[in-house]
Design a protein around this motif. Structure first.
Motif, mmCIF file in Angstrom:
data_model
loop_
_atom_site.group_PDB
_atom_site.id
_atom_site.type_symbol
_atom_site.label_atom_id
_atom_site.label_comp_id
_atom_site.label_asym_id
_atom_site.label_seq_id
_atom_site.Cartn_x
_atom_site.Cartn_y
_atom_site.Cartn_z
ATOM 1 N N GLN A 131 7.781 7.451 12.063
ATOM 2 C CA GLN A 131 6.397 7.600 12.487
ATOM 3 C C GLN A 131 5.548 8.248 11.403
ATOM 4 O OE1 GLN A 131 6.188 9.506 16.284
ATOM 5 N NE2 GLN A 131 6.983 7.730 17.357
ATOM 6 N N GLN A 132 6.038 8.248 10.191
ATOM 7 C CA GLN A 132 5.282 8.815 9.074
ATOM 8 C C GLN A 132 5.361 7.874 7.878
ATOM 9 O OE1 GLN A 132 7.599 12.283 9.255
ATOM 10 N NE2 GLN A 132 6.081 13.486 10.347
ATOM 11 N N VAL A 133 4.482 8.082 6.938
ATOM 12 C CA VAL A 133 4.420 7.220 5.755
ATOM 13 C C VAL A 133 4.611 8.092 4.512
ATOM 14 C CG1 VAL A 133 2.934 5.700 4.393
ATOM 15 C CG2 VAL A 133 2.886 5.573 6.883
ATOM 16 N N VAL A 134 5.498 7.671 3.629
ATOM 17 C CA VAL A 134 5.751 8.407 2.391
ATOM 18 C C VAL A 134 5.148 7.622 1.226
ATOM 19 C CG1 VAL A 134 7.491 9.399 0.872
ATOM 20 C CG2 VAL A 134 7.902 9.315 3.334
ATOM 21 N N VAL A 135 4.267 8.259 0.503
ATOM 22 C CA VAL A 135 3.651 7.641 -0.677
ATOM 23 C C VAL A 135 4.231 8.322 -1.915
ATOM 24 C CG1 VAL A 135 1.502 7.175 -1.912
ATOM 25 C CG2 VAL A 135 1.533 7.150 0.593
ATOM 26 N N THR A 136 4.832 7.532 -2.790
ATOM 27 C CA THR A 136 5.412 8.054 -4.033
ATOM 28 C C THR A 136 4.667 7.435 -5.211
ATOM 29 O OG1 THR A 136 7.565 8.127 -2.927
ATOM 30 C CG2 THR A 136 7.564 8.360 -5.315
ATOM 31 N N GLN B 132 9.373 13.396 -12.891
ATOM 32 C CA GLN B 132 9.336 13.511 -11.440
ATOM 33 C C GLN B 132 8.099 12.832 -10.872
ATOM 34 O OE1 GLN B 132 9.661 17.694 -10.606
ATOM 35 N NE2 GLN B 132 11.862 17.537 -10.411
ATOM 36 N N PRO B 133 8.296 11.941 -9.899
ATOM 37 C CA PRO B 133 7.127 11.343 -9.252
ATOM 38 C C PRO B 133 6.509 12.335 -8.267
ATOM 39 C CG PRO B 133 9.121 10.558 -8.213
ATOM 40 C CD PRO B 133 9.555 11.446 -9.338
ATOM 41 N N ARG B 134 5.293 12.075 -7.865
ATOM 42 C CA ARG B 134 4.664 12.897 -6.824
ATOM 43 C C ARG B 134 4.807 12.170 -5.507
ATOM 44 N NH1 ARG B 134 -0.825 15.602 -8.057
ATOM 45 N NH2 ARG B 134 -0.094 16.643 -6.200
ATOM 46 N N ARG B 135 5.222 12.895 -4.491
ATOM 47 C CA ARG B 135 5.454 12.297 -3.179
ATOM 48 C C ARG B 135 4.623 13.026 -2.143
ATOM 49 N NH1 ARG B 135 11.391 12.432 -1.643
ATOM 50 N NH2 ARG B 135 10.923 10.614 -0.401
ATOM 51 N N GLY C 76 -2.238 11.934 -20.047
ATOM 52 C CA GLY C 76 -2.998 10.806 -19.502
ATOM 53 C C GLY C 76 -2.296 10.174 -18.318
ATOM 54 N N LEU C 77 -0.963 10.040 -18.412
ATOM 55 C CA LEU C 77 -0.192 9.472 -17.310
ATOM 56 C C LEU C 77 -0.271 10.359 -16.078
ATOM 57 C CD1 LEU C 77 3.034 8.078 -19.000
ATOM 58 C CD2 LEU C 77 1.333 6.784 -17.729
ATOM 59 N N MET C 78 -0.156 11.688 -16.296
ATOM 60 C CA MET C 78 -0.226 12.619 -15.158
ATOM 61 C C MET C 78 -1.598 12.556 -14.500
ATOM 62 S SD MET C 78 2.069 15.940 -16.098
ATOM 63 C CE MET C 78 1.587 16.202 -17.778
#
Lengths: 149, 83
Positions: free
Chosen positions: A100-105, A113-116, A39-41
């Motif tokens: 100049q970029q955006v990282v979403v974690t 492991q988080p998804r980035r 469910g979390l994934m």
């Protein structure tokens, strides 16, 4: 069957029933944990897709190319303004070359492991055309990458 | 048409994003009715990261402008695990 045999049989049945109950209990706990992690994934995936969709919608709405740094700031604020839901932890930060970029974690405490995902405004066609032409005139060149973990 | 320098060309073949190494396995161009390449499907091998085995994943990119720029990358999904 005499009394002793009856007592022994009762003890054996009781012990086997207790062991069986214990096994069922362990199996139920393992299943519940698996369901919780799944469910979390799913929540993490949904969160990442929501951010992705929002940023791509914004990219389609912008008609003319902007400066890459301004576009990255715009994407950063856009992603930060989105409400995070449930047990999901979301972090948005500037990254990449020259910020100049955006990282979403996106992750959760119980997940290893988080998804980035790295968002480049140039890859979203928010910038690059004008800047690239200017760089070419000055003898330079630019590049970008977009990736996911 | 201007060509990218060797460093940029090298980054097309292999590199790393967010500490994850990648390698281009193959790419397949899609031609518009006029004959120009307007989209490409990429098969990348994503290197070992966090104890995970290398994986292959497919993506599409749109090619716009002259010289062409790859924009709007989209993931198509995993393509199996290297044995």
């Amino acid at each position: 069957m005499n009394l002793i045999e009856t007592l022994l049989a009762t003890v054996v049945v009781t012990m086997s029933a207790a062991a069986s109950l214990q096994l069922w209990g362990l199996a139920a706990v393992a299943t519940a944990k698996h369901d919780r992690l799944q469910g979390l994934m799913d929540q993490v995936d949904a969160e990442l897709m929501a951010v992705d969709l929002r940023l791509r919608q914004e990219a389609r709405a912008v008609a003319s190319p902007q400066d890459c740094e301004d576009a990255a700031q715009h994407l950063l604020h856009l992603a930060l303004a989105m409400p995070a839901g449930g047990d999901v932890l979301r972090q948005v930060e500037q990254g990449g070359e020259a910020h100049q970029q955006v990282v979403v974690t996106v992750g959760a405490e119980e997940l290893d492991q988080p998804r980035r995902r790295l968002y480049s405004p140039a890859a979203l066609n928010l910038c690059g055309g004008v800047v690239e032409a200017e760089e070419e005139q000055a003898g330079g060149a630019g590049g970008e990458a977009d990736g996911e973990e | 048409m201007a060509c990218a320098d060797s460093e940029e060309q090298g980054a097309l073949v292999e590199g790393s994003v967010l500490e994850m190494p990648y390698r281009l396995v193959e790419w397949r161009p899609e031609h518009a009715p006029g004959g120009e390449v307007h989209r490409a499907e990429l098969l990348l091998e994503l290197g070992e990261a966090g104890g995970r085995r290398p994986q292959r994943a497919a993506y599409t990119v749109e090619l716009v402008g002259t010289p062409p720029r790859a924009v709007d990358p989209r993931e198509l999904g995993l393509r199996g695990v290297r044995p």
